[in-house]
Design an enzyme around this catalytic site. Structure first.
Site, mmCIF file in Angstrom:
data_model
loop_
_atom_site.group_PDB
_atom_site.id
_atom_site.type_symbol
_atom_site.label_atom_id
_atom_site.label_comp_id
_atom_site.label_asym_id
_atom_site.label_seq_id
_atom_site.Cartn_x
_atom_site.Cartn_y
_atom_site.Cartn_z
ATOM 1 N N ASP A 1 0.877 -1.178 0.000
ATOM 2 C CA ASP A 1 0.000 0.000 0.000
ATOM 3 C C ASP A 1 0.905 1.215 0.000
ATOM 4 O O ASP A 1 2.012 1.161 0.558
ATOM 5 C CB ASP A 1 -0.912 0.000 1.243
ATOM 6 C CG ASP A 1 -2.058 1.009 1.127
ATOM 7 O OD1 ASP A 1 -1.786 2.210 0.924
ATOM 8 O OD2 ASP A 1 -3.226 0.596 1.239
ATOM 9 N N CYS B 1 -7.293 -2.186 -3.618
ATOM 10 C CA CYS B 1 -6.969 -0.774 -3.843
ATOM 11 C C CYS B 1 -8.021 -0.169 -4.769
ATOM 12 O O CYS B 1 -8.717 -0.902 -5.475
ATOM 13 C CB CYS B 1 -5.571 -0.644 -4.448
ATOM 14 S SG CYS B 1 -5.368 -1.617 -5.949
ATOM 15 N N THR C 1 -12.095 -8.138 -5.848
ATOM 16 C CA THR C 1 -13.411 -7.666 -5.396
ATOM 17 C C THR C 1 -13.432 -6.139 -5.405
ATOM 18 O O THR C 1 -14.317 -5.535 -4.807
ATOM 19 C CB THR C 1 -13.729 -8.156 -3.963
ATOM 20 O OG1 THR C 1 -12.677 -7.713 -3.101
ATOM 21 C CG2 THR C 1 -13.876 -9.660 -3.879
ATOM 22 N N ARG D 1 -12.320 -3.246 -8.269
ATOM 23 C CA ARG D 1 -12.931 -2.692 -9.483
ATOM 24 C C ARG D 1 -12.391 -3.481 -10.670
ATOM 25 O O ARG D 1 -11.213 -3.827 -10.723
ATOM 26 C CB ARG D 1 -12.597 -1.204 -9.657
ATOM 27 C CG ARG D 1 -13.400 -0.278 -8.749
ATOM 28 C CD ARG D 1 -14.894 -0.239 -9.102
ATOM 29 N NE ARG D 1 -15.660 0.637 -8.231
ATOM 30 C CZ ARG D 1 -16.294 0.252 -7.129
ATOM 31 N NH1 ARG D 1 -16.243 -1.011 -6.740
ATOM 32 N NH2 ARG D 1 -16.990 1.115 -6.419
ATOM 33 N N ASP E 1 -15.331 -10.566 -8.490
ATOM 34 C CA ASP E 1 -16.659 -10.040 -8.142
ATOM 35 C C ASP E 1 -16.950 -8.806 -8.984
ATOM 36 O O ASP E 1 -18.040 -8.248 -8.915
ATOM 37 C CB ASP E 1 -16.695 -9.682 -6.647
ATOM 38 C CG ASP E 1 -18.087 -9.245 -6.202
ATOM 39 O OD1 ASP E 1 -19.064 -9.964 -6.544
ATOM 40 O OD2 ASP E 1 -18.216 -8.203 -5.539
ATOM 41 N N GLU F 1 -18.519 -4.555 -16.688
ATOM 42 C CA GLU F 1 -19.686 -5.048 -15.938
ATOM 43 C C GLU F 1 -20.913 -4.154 -16.090
ATOM 44 O O GLU F 1 -22.040 -4.613 -15.897
ATOM 45 C CB GLU F 1 -19.345 -5.216 -14.451
ATOM 46 C CG GLU F 1 -19.146 -3.897 -13.704
ATOM 47 C CD GLU F 1 -18.914 -4.096 -12.217
ATOM 48 O OE1 GLU F 1 -18.067 -4.929 -11.853
ATOM 49 O OE2 GLU F 1 -19.579 -3.412 -11.420
ATOM 50 N N HIS G 1 -20.740 -8.533 -8.629
ATOM 51 C CA HIS G 1 -20.584 -7.360 -7.751
ATOM 52 C C HIS G 1 -21.489 -7.460 -6.517
ATOM 53 O O HIS G 1 -22.262 -6.550 -6.225
ATOM 54 C CB HIS G 1 -20.867 -6.067 -8.519
ATOM 55 C CG HIS G 1 -20.101 -4.887 -7.977
ATOM 56 N ND1 HIS G 1 -19.441 -3.992 -8.769
ATOM 57 C CD2 HIS G 1 -19.892 -4.472 -6.695
ATOM 58 C CE1 HIS G 1 -18.867 -3.060 -8.006
ATOM 59 N NE2 HIS G 1 -19.141 -3.343 -6.735
#
Ligand code: NAI
Length: 329
Positions: free
Chosen positions: A174, A205, A232, A234, A258, A263, A295
């Site tokens: 990070d 992130c 999960t 973007r 996800d 999408e 999602h």
């Protein structure tokens, strides 16, 4: 205050209605997404409320302003679909729901790991057909495996916490390391080290210019053969076609998604009677070692209530002279 609520499903309407019962807010619910095509619906409203796939670009914001809308209340944490600079320029306030339930998304990332590892998606269908053979269902112990977490904010931190509970070695990347996670026994490493050492990599992130297609040929080439990738966050964090190439070569051994870059054309709708016009997505679904969910990481009772409550608070706050909390622009 009159609010046009876009991308509104029956479950959103139910929870929002619970929280506006005693408020001076009138909500009109639209199933359609906010976009250049639908922005004319906002005539006569003071505010709009949007979700992850509404297209709140500069043109839409300009139209909102012209129609007298001064507030955008997002019902999500991520805000990559809103042109914040344009909103600031037009004097339109933007609010989001930063921490409605980090554990809901973190737990879903773990659900994808567990399903892929123990092949629950395949076992479910076998058993339904009376096939109790175990060949092809071999999993691995999570204990002792190295799990790499990219992005250790609210959701990433909750994810690390769970994976420590499994007895995994958790390494993180990070731009702002967290002392709490270090105290918990997680180690911050460089992105390259994380790629090289991880058996499982989970993305937490935000989608920005620097994280767009973070998982592509280049980063994949640095990873272990058979790595498990979980996204999960973007969709556009993963280059879908290059992930497919890596599935064919065996570089990616397991893929849990996800979210998906395209999408907005398919997720949140019942597409079961339609031919999905996306050959990359269709191909992705054919792999036995890929699990895709639409999602739903955020979709728990606790999260829905928090989203509705915070959205109502944000809309009320927007009427104050200088609201700061949860304000993005
Ligand atoms: P957060 O803002 O608490 O944490 C994001 C972390 O990413 C921060 O620690 C930040 O420093 C770090 N970061 C930023 N740029 C980075 C980079 N280039 N490399 C590595 N780390 C970087 O956000 P939160 O609440 O944890 O959410 C994370 C993401 O999860 C959101 O941006 C959103 O896209 C996604 N999300 C997905 C949901 C779902 O239903 N699947 C629901 C809610 C959020």
């Amino acid at each position: 205050m009159k609010v046009a609520v876009f991308s509104c499903k029956p479950y959103d309407k139910r929870t929002l209605n619970e929280f506006i019962a005693d408020k001076d807010l009138e909500m009109n619910f639209f199933e359609s997404r906010l976009s250049e095509e639908t922005v004319s619906l906002v005539k006569g409203f003071d505010a709009v409320s949007c979700f992850v796939n509404d297209d709140v670009n500069a043109k839409v914001i300009q139209q909102l302003k012209q129609q007298g809308v001064n507030t955008i209340a997002l019902r999500c944490a991520g805000f990559n679909n809103v042109d914040l600079a344009a909103a600031k320029q037009q004097g339109v306030s933007v609010f989001h729901v930063p921490d409605y339930s980090p554990t809901s998304v973190a737990e879903h990332a773990v659900a994808l790991i567990m399903a892929l590892n123990r092949k629950t998606h395949r076992a479910y269908h076998r058993v339904k057909e009376g096939n109790f053979a175990l060949e092809g269902l071999l999993g691995f112990n999570l204990e002792g495996k190295t799990v790499g977490c990219i992005g250790t904010g609210r959701i990433g931190a909750a994810f690390c916490h769970i994976m420590k509970g499994f007895g995994c070695r958790v390494i993180c990347y990070d731009i702002y390391p967290s002392d709490t996670l270090i105290e918990m026994g997680c180690a911050y490493v460089s992105l390259n080290e994380l790629y090289q050492q991880s058996d499982i990599i989970s993305l937490h992130c935000p989608l920005t210019e620097s994280t767009h297609h973070l998982i592509d040929n280049q980063s994949l080439s640095k990873m272990k053969d058979g790595v498990m990738i979980i996204n999960t966050s973007r969709g556009a964090l993963v280059h879908a076609q290059e992930a497919i190439d890596a599935l064919y070569s065996g570089k990616i051994g397991y893929l849990g998604l996800d979210v998906y870059e395209q999408e907005n054309k398919i997720f949140f709708e019942d597409m079961s009677s339609h031919i999905i016009q996306d050959s990359v997505f269709q191909l992705m679904l054919t792999f036995p070692n890929v699990v895709v969910t639409g999602h739903q990481g955020y979709f728990t009772d606790v999260a829905l209530n928090h989203i509705a409550q915070t959205t109502v608070e944000n809309l009320e706050q927007s009427q104050q002279t200088n609201p700061q909390q949860r304000r993005l622009a």
